[in-house]
Design a protein around this motif. Sequence first.
Motif, PDB file in Angstrom:
ATOM      1  N   THR A   1      -3.290  -1.235  -1.326  1.00 12.22           N
ATOM      2  CA  THR A   1      -3.570  -2.029  -2.522  1.00 12.22           C
ATOM      3  C   THR A   1      -2.420  -1.981  -3.539  1.00 12.22           C
ATOM      4  O   THR A   1      -2.046  -3.005  -4.124  1.00 12.22           O
ATOM      5  N   GLY A   2      -1.880  -0.799  -3.770  1.00  9.04           N
ATOM      6  CA  GLY A   2      -0.794  -0.667  -4.735  1.00  9.04           C
ATOM      7  C   GLY A   2       0.410  -1.510  -4.374  1.00  9.04           C
ATOM      8  O   GLY A   2       1.009  -2.177  -5.227  1.00  9.04           O
ATOM      9  N   ARG A   3       0.765  -1.499  -3.098  1.00  5.55           N
ATOM     10  CA  ARG A   3       1.913  -2.285  -2.632  1.00  5.55           C
ATOM     11  C   ARG A   3       1.614  -3.783  -2.740  1.00  5.55           C
ATOM     12  O   ARG A   3       2.478  -4.571  -3.125  1.00  5.55           O
ATOM     13  N   ILE A   4       0.386  -4.169  -2.418  1.00  6.01           N
ATOM     14  CA  ILE A   4      -0.008  -5.579  -2.515  1.00  6.01           C
ATOM     15  C   ILE A   4       0.090  -6.059  -3.967  1.00  6.01           C
ATOM     16  O   ILE A   4       0.611  -7.147  -4.246  1.00  6.01           O
ATOM     17  N   VAL A   5      -0.400  -5.244  -4.896  1.00  7.73           N
ATOM     18  CA  VAL A   5      -0.346  -5.622  -6.311  1.00  7.73           C
ATOM     19  C   VAL A   5       1.106  -5.768  -6.764  1.00  7.73           C
ATOM     20  O   VAL A   5       1.465  -6.720  -7.476  1.00  7.73           O
ATOM     21  N   LEU A   6       1.962  -4.847  -6.338  1.00 12.32           N
ATOM     22  CA  LEU A   6       3.367  -4.887  -6.744  1.00 12.32           C
ATOM     23  C   LEU A   6       4.073  -6.141  -6.237  1.00 12.32           C
ATOM     24  O   LEU A   6       4.759  -6.833  -6.999  1.00 12.32           O
TER      25      LEU A   6
END
Length: 226
Positions: free
Chosen positions: A68-73
């Motif tokens: 999720t963190g990478r997707i948001v970034l």
Amino acid sequence: MSAPTGSMRRGALAAAGAAAAFGVTVPLVQRFGQHAGPWLTAALLYVGAVLVSGYSRAKSDARLARHTGRIVLIALLGAAAALALLAMGLRRMDGASASLLLAFEASFTALFARILYRETLSRRVLVALALAFAGGVVLVRPDLGVPRLAAGSVLVLGAVLCWAADSAIMRPLSAFPVASVVRAKSLVGVCASLLVSVALRESVPGLRDALALVLCGALGWLFARV
């Protein structure tokens, strides 16, 4: 050719291909986005990507949730900031020149690959990237004496830099279906862009222009997939 070099070369070529594919739609984005705020333009373009990205298996989506963190970034970089910067730049320069500046993405992507993943750059790759970079400089140089055009070039290059970072950061997601990644990235990008657009009280285009921007986003994604 070492594995890292081959991976970097494929990544740079993919970035250049995607940039060229999206570049086809840039003049259309300029035409139909002239009455829309830049962040709303970004949102509408990625609505098109959401609509044509299709649906992958629930299993793939569930595994993707772990990133999720990478997707948001990558969504904030590539699906929100990049397109908003492009829309701002298109208000200051012509669409054809902006499309040509997208060629910088291959050079920026290779640079990020070197910084993030320590990939080696062969002499052939360095020469190719240097030529691409030099060509971009030739395109930008005539605009530097005109403040408005220079600002447009800087904004478009900022968009390209965001897309290159997006491509590099997204690399660990290469094992997932492309449509699944694009859909997740696009949904986050659309929400973020809409929030900024509403906060800034941006102008809203007419229905025809809004639908045209959605279509541009869909076509840009489809072209990049060919």
